[in-house]
Scaffold this motif. Sequence first.
Motif, short mmCIF file in Angstrom:
data_model
loop_
_atom_site.label_atom_id
_atom_site.label_comp_id
_atom_site.label_asym_id
_atom_site.label_seq_id
_atom_site.Cartn_x
_atom_site.Cartn_y
_atom_site.Cartn_z
N PHE A 95 12.54 31.64 18.45
CA PHE A 95 11.51 32.42 17.74
C PHE A 95 11.68 33.90 18.02
O PHE A 95 11.90 34.31 19.16
N GLU A 96 11.56 34.71 16.95
CA GLU A 96 11.84 36.14 17.07
C GLU A 96 10.77 36.90 17.84
O GLU A 96 11.05 37.94 18.43
N ASP A 97 9.54 36.40 17.85
CA ASP A 97 8.48 37.08 18.59
C ASP A 97 7.28 36.15 18.76
O ASP A 97 7.24 35.02 18.26
N ASP A 98 6.26 36.66 19.48
CA ASP A 98 5.04 35.87 19.75
C ASP A 98 4.27 35.58 18.47
O ASP A 98 3.59 34.56 18.36
N GLU A 99 4.36 36.51 17.51
CA GLU A 99 3.63 36.31 16.25
C GLU A 99 4.14 35.08 15.52
O GLU A 99 3.37 34.32 14.93
N ALA A 100 5.46 34.90 15.55
CA ALA A 100 6.06 33.72 14.91
C ALA A 100 5.60 32.44 15.61
O ALA A 100 5.26 31.44 14.95
N LYS A 101 5.58 32.48 16.93
CA LYS A 101 5.12 31.31 17.68
C LYS A 101 3.66 31.01 17.37
O LYS A 101 3.25 29.85 17.20
N ALA A 102 2.85 32.06 17.32
CA ALA A 102 1.42 31.90 17.10
C ALA A 102 1.14 31.26 15.74
O ALA A 102 0.18 30.48 15.59
N LEU A 103 1.96 31.59 14.77
CA LEU A 103 1.76 31.03 13.43
C LEU A 103 1.77 29.51 13.45
O LEU A 103 1.03 28.85 12.72
N LEU A 104 2.61 28.95 14.32
CA LEU A 104 2.77 27.49 14.34
C LEU A 104 1.64 26.79 15.09
O LEU A 104 1.66 25.56 15.22
N THR A 105 0.66 27.55 15.60
CA THR A 105 -0.48 26.92 16.26
C THR A 105 -1.64 26.69 15.29
O THR A 105 -2.67 26.12 15.67
N GLU A 106 -1.47 27.14 14.05
CA GLU A 106 -2.53 26.97 13.06
C GLU A 106 -2.72 25.47 12.76
O GLU A 106 -1.76 24.69 12.79
N GLU A 107 -3.95 25.10 12.43
CA GLU A 107 -4.28 23.68 12.28
C GLU A 107 -3.58 23.01 11.10
O GLU A 107 -3.36 21.80 11.11
N TYR A 108 -3.21 23.79 10.09
CA TYR A 108 -2.58 23.20 8.91
C TYR A 108 -1.08 22.93 9.10
O TYR A 108 -0.46 22.25 8.29
N VAL A 109 -0.50 23.48 10.16
CA VAL A 109 0.95 23.39 10.34
C VAL A 109 1.46 21.95 10.42
O VAL A 109 2.42 21.58 9.73
N PRO A 110 0.87 21.07 11.22
CA PRO A 110 1.38 19.68 11.28
C PRO A 110 1.31 18.98 9.93
O PRO A 110 2.18 18.16 9.60
N VAL A 111 0.30 19.32 9.14
CA VAL A 111 0.15 18.70 7.82
C VAL A 111 1.31 19.11 6.91
O VAL A 111 1.96 18.28 6.27
N VAL A 112 1.55 20.43 6.86
CA VAL A 112 2.60 20.96 6.00
C VAL A 112 3.98 20.45 6.44
O VAL A 112 4.76 19.94 5.63
N LEU A 113 4.26 20.57 7.73
CA LEU A 113 5.59 20.20 8.21
C LEU A 113 5.80 18.69 8.19
O LEU A 113 6.92 18.23 7.96
#
Length: 485
Positions: free
Chosen positions: A394-412
């Motif tokens: 991951f290029e930065d903390d912002e990118a990592k933080a994005l993947l903590t959103e609740e919708y991420v497991p649904v989309v992926l």
Amino acid sequence: MTSNIRVRYAPSPTGHLHIGGARTALFNYLFARKQGGAFIVRFEDTDQTRHVETGIDSQLNGLKWLGLDWEESVDVGGPYGPYLQTQRLPLYQPYVQQLLESGNAYECFCSEEDLEQERAEQEARGEMPRYSGKCRHLTAEQTAAYRAEGRQPAIRFKVPEDKIISFDDQIRGLVEFESGGIGDFIIVRPTGIPTYNFAVILDDHLMKITHVIRGEEHLSNTPRQMIMYEALGLPAPKFAHLAIILNPDRKKMSKRDESLIQFIEQYRDLGYLPEAVVNFIALLGWSPGGEQEMYLMDELIAEFSLDRVAKSPAVFDMDKLNWMNNQYLKKADPVIVTALAVPHLQKAGRIGEALSEEQQQWVTSLVALYQEQLNYAAQIVELTELFFKEDVVFEDDEAKALLTEEYVPVVLGSFLGKAEQAEDFSPAAIQALLKEVQKETGYKGKQLFMTTRVALTGQMHGRDLNHTIHLLGKNKVVARLKKLL
């Protein structure tokens, strides 16, 4: 159109083709081609202490890579050869004799120790060091005595006193020097080898050079050369002295400055396009007028003239060169750009030396994906790093933080399921697959596309997502998603 215009590029074979030498060669070439004249390349190799074995080939290969050609040189011959100075030594002797007999030159038996002592005494008195002329009027007895000691004389040119030496520089206008500041100078060393200033005027005369276009570091040599032309009764060529090139700090470029890329071979090896380098070099001190910045060689030839060459120094701007090369790379055939990029990927261990047809197609597509971003081909290694790593970085903390959103497991989770079932993994098929995920989950825009990008590449922004996923390949995409989920 043909004319009697003859110009030359005459480097010492002391190493690689420097950016300053390349500009001198290019300006000579453009002038010759514009005037319908001849461009000659010869080598001044009398300083054997600085001679590099591969120096001649390196210079010629650099010029060829830039797209220059010539009518006469060591590799093609010509009617005024040889084109290697050490092979021309017998040609100089009659002129040495002429200067001695006319009283314009004399034998000097001063040793290096004598000269060093003289310099030290002059500096102690606050005087500008110059040869005093002590051997100007040696008697026959003194000369015989020196010879009996085994001393080998140098030959010095007798500089006229109280003379204004002037010439019309094609770039700078009228230039004047006072002879009093020169001092009698050596034209033939005790070894019998001529010095630069003497050999160069004879080579230019014998090769019928009409215009000498060279760097301003030679400006101080010109008065010495002018008075030798006059003493020999030879017509002098027209001179044009190019202003120096400054580094980004506006200091004179030094070959020892490793913070700058200064040699043409380095640009070639980094994957710059020769037409871009030529375009950039041409604008270092020459202005065609108008707003146009991009010129092909034929356009440069058509536009070039000495009266638009600047008297003031040019500043070497690496950012400008990279911008210009990027413009050329964007328009280049992807096959050409791939050929420039492949050696760098191989050197980095990203791909093998021998590629199958399928691998070659994949590499070509990969390079094409990043072609618009490349300032030079070697950057492909860093830009494409994500395709060759096992895990996502991951290029930065912002990118990592994005993947903590609740919708991420649904989309992926939806994307993973469809990717595993996909038989077609082309960019068009992936585009369709993402639309299916959107319909199934209700997520779109950033929530869908940026989430997918970050999960697979570690980056929040990048090249076309469909092509990126296609080039990652089904196996790597599935593996990365499973690990992340």
